[in-house]
Scaffold this motif. Structure first.
Motif, PDB file in Angstrom:
ATOM      1  N   GLU A   1      -2.611   5.947  30.404  1.00  0.00           N
ATOM      2  CA  GLU A   1      -3.002   4.994  29.350  1.00  0.00           C
ATOM      3  C   GLU A   1      -2.206   3.705  29.511  1.00  0.00           C
ATOM      4  O   GLU A   1      -2.783   2.631  29.602  1.00  0.00           O
ATOM      5  CB  GLU A   1      -2.871   5.563  27.931  1.00  0.00           C
ATOM      6  N   ARG A   2      -0.865   3.787  29.549  1.00  0.00           N
ATOM      7  CA  ARG A   2      -0.032   2.658  29.934  1.00  0.00           C
ATOM      8  C   ARG A   2       1.017   3.205  30.902  1.00  0.00           C
ATOM      9  O   ARG A   2       1.779   4.100  30.520  1.00  0.00           O
ATOM     10  CB  ARG A   2       0.659   2.013  28.739  1.00  0.00           C
ATOM     11  N   ARG A   3       1.042   2.655  32.152  1.00  0.00           N
ATOM     12  CA  ARG A   3       2.033   3.135  33.126  1.00  0.00           C
ATOM     13  C   ARG A   3       3.277   2.270  32.976  1.00  0.00           C
ATOM     14  O   ARG A   3       3.347   1.155  33.496  1.00  0.00           O
ATOM     15  CB  ARG A   3       1.480   3.066  34.549  1.00  0.00           C
TER      16      ARG A   3
ATOM     17  N   LEU B   1      14.109  -2.477  18.631  1.00  0.00           N
ATOM     18  CA  LEU B   1      13.117  -2.935  19.615  1.00  0.00           C
ATOM     19  C   LEU B   1      13.016  -2.011  20.815  1.00  0.00           C
ATOM     20  O   LEU B   1      13.980  -1.355  21.210  1.00  0.00           O
ATOM     21  CB  LEU B   1      13.447  -4.361  20.084  1.00  0.00           C
ATOM     22  N   TYR B   2      11.827  -2.024  21.393  1.00  0.00           N
ATOM     23  CA  TYR B   2      11.466  -1.256  22.574  1.00  0.00           C
ATOM     24  C   TYR B   2      11.236  -2.230  23.723  1.00  0.00           C
ATOM     25  O   TYR B   2      10.717  -3.335  23.506  1.00  0.00           O
ATOM     26  CB  TYR B   2      10.174  -0.504  22.245  1.00  0.00           C
ATOM     27  N   ALA B   3      11.595  -1.824  24.942  1.00  0.00           N
ATOM     28  CA  ALA B   3      11.250  -2.623  26.125  1.00  0.00           C
ATOM     29  C   ALA B   3      10.854  -1.689  27.252  1.00  0.00           C
ATOM     30  O   ALA B   3      11.331  -0.540  27.323  1.00  0.00           O
ATOM     31  CB  ALA B   3      12.417  -3.506  26.559  1.00  0.00           C
TER      32      ALA B   3
ATOM     33  N   SER C   1      -8.673  -0.006  26.692  1.00  0.00           N
ATOM     34  CA  SER C   1      -8.548  -0.761  25.440  1.00  0.00           C
ATOM     35  C   SER C   1      -8.111   0.140  24.282  1.00  0.00           C
ATOM     36  O   SER C   1      -8.654   1.218  24.076  1.00  0.00           O
ATOM     37  CB  SER C   1      -9.897  -1.404  25.122  1.00  0.00           C
ATOM     38  N   HIS C   2      -7.119  -0.327  23.555  1.00  0.00           N
ATOM     39  CA  HIS C   2      -6.690   0.359  22.328  1.00  0.00           C
ATOM     40  C   HIS C   2      -6.082  -0.673  21.381  1.00  0.00           C
ATOM     41  O   HIS C   2      -5.933  -1.840  21.722  1.00  0.00           O
ATOM     42  CB  HIS C   2      -5.726   1.519  22.646  1.00  0.00           C
ATOM     43  N   ARG C   3      -5.768  -0.224  20.179  1.00  0.00           N
ATOM     44  CA  ARG C   3      -5.035  -1.098  19.256  1.00  0.00           C
ATOM     45  C   ARG C   3      -4.097  -0.262  18.413  1.00  0.00           C
ATOM     46  O   ARG C   3      -4.300   0.940  18.232  1.00  0.00           O
ATOM     47  CB  ARG C   3      -5.988  -1.909  18.375  1.00  0.00           C
ATOM     48  N   HIS C   4      -3.039  -0.920  17.943  1.00  0.00           N
ATOM     49  CA  HIS C   4      -2.031  -0.221  17.149  1.00  0.00           C
ATOM     50  C   HIS C   4      -1.339  -1.217  16.234  1.00  0.00           C
ATOM     51  O   HIS C   4      -1.436  -2.440  16.439  1.00  0.00           O
ATOM     52  CB  HIS C   4      -1.019   0.508  18.056  1.00  0.00           C
ATOM     53  N   THR C   5      -0.648  -0.695  15.229  1.00  0.00           N
ATOM     54  CA  THR C   5       0.008  -1.592  14.270  1.00  0.00           C
ATOM     55  C   THR C   5       1.315  -2.149  14.828  1.00  0.00           C
ATOM     56  O   THR C   5       1.887  -3.065  14.234  1.00  0.00           O
ATOM     57  CB  THR C   5       0.255  -0.881  12.926  1.00  0.00           C
TER      58      THR C   5
ATOM     59  N   TRP D   1      -7.223  -5.499  19.427  1.00  0.00           N
ATOM     60  CA  TRP D   1      -7.656  -4.721  20.583  1.00  0.00           C
ATOM     61  C   TRP D   1      -7.091  -5.343  21.850  1.00  0.00           C
ATOM     62  O   TRP D   1      -7.087  -6.567  21.989  1.00  0.00           O
ATOM     63  CB  TRP D   1      -9.186  -4.709  20.696  1.00  0.00           C
ATOM     64  N   HIS D   2      -6.623  -4.489  22.766  1.00  0.00           N
ATOM     65  CA  HIS D   2      -6.119  -5.048  24.030  1.00  0.00           C
ATOM     66  C   HIS D   2      -6.282  -4.066  25.175  1.00  0.00           C
ATOM     67  O   HIS D   2      -6.162  -2.851  24.997  1.00  0.00           O
ATOM     68  CB  HIS D   2      -4.668  -5.497  23.904  1.00  0.00           C
ATOM     69  N   ASP D   3      -6.614  -4.621  26.330  1.00  0.00           N
ATOM     70  CA  ASP D   3      -6.661  -3.852  27.566  1.00  0.00           C
ATOM     71  C   ASP D   3      -6.098  -4.725  28.673  1.00  0.00           C
ATOM     72  O   ASP D   3      -5.966  -5.936  28.519  1.00  0.00           O
ATOM     73  CB  ASP D   3      -8.098  -3.407  27.889  1.00  0.00           C
ATOM     74  N   HIS D   4      -5.708  -4.067  29.778  1.00  0.00           N
ATOM     75  CA  HIS D   4      -5.167  -4.789  30.923  1.00  0.00           C
ATOM     76  C   HIS D   4      -5.952  -4.367  32.158  1.00  0.00           C
ATOM     77  O   HIS D   4      -6.424  -3.236  32.252  1.00  0.00           O
ATOM     78  CB  HIS D   4      -3.692  -4.467  31.160  1.00  0.00           C
ATOM     79  N   GLY D   5      -6.086  -5.285  33.113  1.00  0.00           N
ATOM     80  CA  GLY D   5      -6.767  -4.950  34.360  1.00  0.00           C
ATOM     81  C   GLY D   5      -6.187  -5.746  35.504  1.00  0.00           C
ATOM     82  O   GLY D   5      -5.482  -6.743  35.283  1.00  0.00           O
TER      83      GLY D   5
ATOM     84  N   LEU E   1       7.235  -7.221  31.803  1.00  0.00           N
ATOM     85  CA  LEU E   1       8.097  -6.602  30.796  1.00  0.00           C
ATOM     86  C   LEU E   1       7.334  -6.531  29.485  1.00  0.00           C
ATOM     87  O   LEU E   1       6.782  -7.537  29.030  1.00  0.00           O
ATOM     88  CB  LEU E   1       9.367  -7.437  30.605  1.00  0.00           C
ATOM     89  N   ASP E   2       7.269  -5.349  28.901  1.00  0.00           N
ATOM     90  CA  ASP E   2       6.726  -5.174  27.560  1.00  0.00           C
ATOM     91  C   ASP E   2       7.869  -5.194  26.550  1.00  0.00           C
ATOM     92  O   ASP E   2       8.908  -4.579  26.785  1.00  0.00           O
ATOM     93  CB  ASP E   2       6.061  -3.793  27.421  1.00  0.00           C
ATOM     94  N   GLY E   3       7.663  -5.865  25.428  1.00  0.00           N
ATOM     95  CA  GLY E   3       8.602  -5.776  24.303  1.00  0.00           C
ATOM     96  C   GLY E   3       7.797  -5.430  23.065  1.00  0.00           C
ATOM     97  O   GLY E   3       6.804  -6.109  22.780  1.00  0.00           O
TER      98      GLY E   3
HETATM   99  O1  GTQ Z   1       0.313  -2.281  26.780  1.00  0.00           O
HETATM  100  O2  GTQ Z   1      -0.545  -1.580  24.924  1.00  0.00           O
HETATM  101  O3  GTQ Z   1       4.933  -0.592  26.837  1.00  0.00           O
HETATM  102  O4  GTQ Z   1       0.611   0.371  23.681  1.00  0.00           O
HETATM  103  C1  GTQ Z   1       3.957   0.604  25.048  1.00  0.00           C
HETATM  104  C2  GTQ Z   1       2.850   0.828  24.244  1.00  0.00           C
HETATM  105  C3  GTQ Z   1       2.711  -1.036  26.263  1.00  0.00           C
HETATM  106  C4  GTQ Z   1       0.378  -1.613  25.730  1.00  0.00           C
HETATM  107  C5  GTQ Z   1       3.867  -0.346  26.047  1.00  0.00           C
HETATM  108  C6  GTQ Z   1       1.685   0.137  24.458  1.00  0.00           C
HETATM  109  C7  GTQ Z   1       1.618  -0.816  25.471  1.00  0.00           C
END
Ligand code: GTQ
Length: 352
Positions: free
Chosen positions: A72-74, A93-95, A108-112, A149-153, A163-165
């Motif tokens: 789902e997210r690598r 915070l998360y990174a 594609s998914h979404r979250h709060t 809503w968000h997806d990556h490709g 980097l995700d935060g």
């Molecule tokens: O790209 O939507 O690092 O849902 C952790 C949770 C990324 C993302 C993360 C997530 C995402």
């Protein structure tokens, strides 16, 4: 607190009393008051540096072990060494480092939870937010506001790493997390690339635009080329002794932080410049985008001196002093929970 020396009999009576009230799920405040209300922040987090040169191979190895679709997210989560198992880099915070291989889709998914991306390595990937794709370029700062809503490709031929935060620990603390997956893993865009920036990001807004406090920011990409030219543009004047040339990102339609829970900053330090020590209550994640230098951090978790270069990530816990020196012209990105603390009247900074 106050000097008093209870004898062994008094201590036995107290221990017995604590046991008895414990069976009713009560505990004496006087045994824990000092820890509950400390004279200054006592973050359990530890200062730490992750060198990208040492991480890159391990991130790429994940690309051979699992697909983006299956994961789902690598992502490799950057865990604070003193908070292992909690998926956080600071208390709030998360990174993580996210990898997407050529041809892959992260569905594609979404979250709060709100998310930011800082593009570090490779090109050809996109991220889509509420129907608009943006091409990810190195240094671009991209947001995914809560419940969008968000997806990556990856349409290119190179692995792409960013980097995700996220504010995952804040939302977890508040027990306010919701998430759902879309029926369409990679929806076709409903608006052309650049649409949000043209409508909301050019010092103008649509005629009927009246954002309410909970509405997501519409501008979701802060291209590095523009950030960089602003930082160079303000470098004609004198640098701030504690921060060099530093700007904070804002939602251009409101002037507020792009996300209510995460404050984001970009900073330029000319070669040879060294900042004076500063500490603040917002534990902060720093990323070197350009140049190289040295970070000196000091606080409850110890004293550290690290050399950093491009794509290195380091975390400075609450109330630890930070001093930065650039050996080559440096551009730094950083993020913290500052807007939360400011909204609650808690944020403090001390310039030493
Ligand atoms: O790209 O939507 O690092 O849902 C952790 C949770 C990324 C993302 C993360 C997530 C995402």
């Amino acid at each position: 607190m106050h000097a008093a020396n209870p004898g062994p009999e008094a201590l036995r009576q107290r221990a017995d009393y604590y046991d008895r009230i414990g069976t009713r799920h009560m505990t004496p405040l006087w045994e824990v008051l000092g820890a509950l209300v400390p004279p200054q922040p006592r973050s359990p987090a530890q200062a730490h540096l992750w060198r990208y040169a040492e991480l890159r191979d391990q991130v790429m190895e994940a690309g051979r072990l699992i697909s983006a679709e299956e994961a789902e997210r690598r992502v490799l989560v950057l865990e604070n060494p003193a908070l292992r198992g909690q998926s956080c880099i600071t208390q709030s915070l998360y990174a993580g480092l996210q990898l997407i291989m050529p041809g892959e889709v992260a569905p594609s998914h979404r979250h709060t939870q709100s998310a930011l991306r800082l593009v570090l390595d490779g090109e050809g990937a996109y991220t889509a937010v509420d129907g608009e794709r943006t091409t990810m370029r190195r240094g671009d700062f991209i947001i995914t506001p809560a419940w969008t809503w968000h997806d990556h490709g990856n349409l290119g031929d190179q692995p792409v790493v960013w980097l995700d935060g996220l504010d995952i620990p804040i939302v977890r603390f508040l027990d306010a997390g919701f998430a759902e997956r879309s029926e369409q893993p990679a929806p076709q865009p409903s608006r052309p690339e650049g649409d949000a920036a043209a409508r909301y990001g050019a010092n103008m807004v649509p005629l009927d635009h009246q954002p309410r406090p909970a509405d997501p920011a519409r501008v979701f990409v802060y291209p590095f080329a523009r950030t960089r030219s602003s930082l160079v543009g303000i470098s004609q004047g004198a640098p701030d002794p504690h921060h060099g040339f530093k700007l904070r990102y804002v939602n251009p339609a409101t002037g507020a932080s792009p996300m209510p829970t995460i404050g984001t900053f970009a900073q330029r330090l000319p070669a040879g410049f060294e900042t004076s020590a500063v500490r603040s209550t917002d534990g902060t994640v720093h990323v070197c985008l350009e140049g190289a230098g040295e970070a000196r951090i000091s606080g409850l978790s110890g004293d550290f001196t690290w050399r950093f270069q491009e794509n290195d990530v380091f975390v400075v816990p609450s109330w630890h002093t930070l001093q930065l020196r650039a050996d080559r012209d440096a551009v730094m990105f950083s993020f913290s929970d500052r807007p939360v603390q400011q909204a609650l009247g808690l944020w403090r900074e001390e310039r030493l």
